[in-house]
Design a protein around this motif. Structure first.
Motif: not given
Length: 231
Positions: A4-13, A198-203, A21-26
């Motif tokens: 089984q392969i788990r796919k990770k979900f990234y809220l902001l890519g 998103w790399l510019i918009v979210f920060p 990106v979300f973790a780095r924003l925090i």
């Protein structure tokens, strides 16, 4: 049996290295708040002490401190900041020191003006006559009167320092590569603006929202405490 392969979900890519990106924003918010609060405390200490000395002592000391403050206000501080960081390296500590010693001037003027006004009051003259020390005069007689304008100034200063830290990180002179920063995220993201917006918009949105929140808080507090002054 199958794997089984788990796919990770990234809220902001993710960024160009696959980092969340979300973790780095925090983490970037932690850096901005740490730098902002520490630099504000340093500016507060410098501004309130020099303002009290200039207003209370007056005379030659007042002239010297005024000229020193005007020199800082006339000289483009950003050039001094860039020079110091280029010479001594980029780190959280150096950024805090540099931003802290470049933001005390307005606080100095506020404290000095208030001290000059308070010196004319009867209660201040009485406190001097009974022999209160300078530190007690500042703590018991002056600080309770100037606390509201000082708090408002510190709120605006905090937002300015966050913006300055982001600008320095964007230029590569901020907290270095060891810590994520909104400014450095915007800088690295501009290379991929057509492929990964998103790399510019979210920060950028996080930075704008933070500045808007603190500036609005400062204005609303100013309106509440001084309805006729802050508009």
């Amino acid at each position: 049996t199958g794997i089984q392969i788990r796919k990770k979900f990234y809220l902001l890519g993710t960024d160009e290295y696959g980092r969340d990106v979300f973790a780095r924003l925090i983490y970037g918010s932690r850096v901005s708040i740490t730098v902002g609060l520490s630099a504000v405390v340093l500016s507060f200490i410098i501004g309130i002490i020099l303002g009290f000395i200039a207003g209370y002592r007056g005379g030659f000391i007042d002239i010297i401190l005024n000229r020193f403050t005007e020199m800082f206000l006339a000289f483009p501080v950003i050039y001094l900041i860039v020079l110091i960081l280029a010479l001594f390296g980029s780190s959280i500590f150096s950024v805090i020191i540099v931003l802290g010693i470049s933001g005390w001037m307005n606080l100095f003027k506020i404290v000095k003006t208030e001290v000059l006004s308070i010196k004319q009051k009867d209660f201040f003259a009485s406190a001097e006559l009974i022999g209160l020390k300078n530190s007690l005069l500042l703590k018991k007689e002056i600080f309770p009167v100037i606390v509201y304008p000082v708090i408002i100034n510190l709120i605006f200063l905090f937002s300015n320092i966050i913006l300055a830290e982001a600008a320095l990180s964007y230029l590569g002179l901020g907290t270095g590569s060891s810590y994520p920063s909104w400014g450095s995220m915007i800088n690295s993201g501009q290379e991929y603006i057509t492929k990964a917006w998103w790399l510019i918009v979210f920060p950028g949105a996080a930075l704008i929202l933070t500045l808007f929140t603190f500036n609005s808080a400062g204005k609303n507090l100013g309106k509440l405490l001084n309805p006729g002054i802050v508009k």
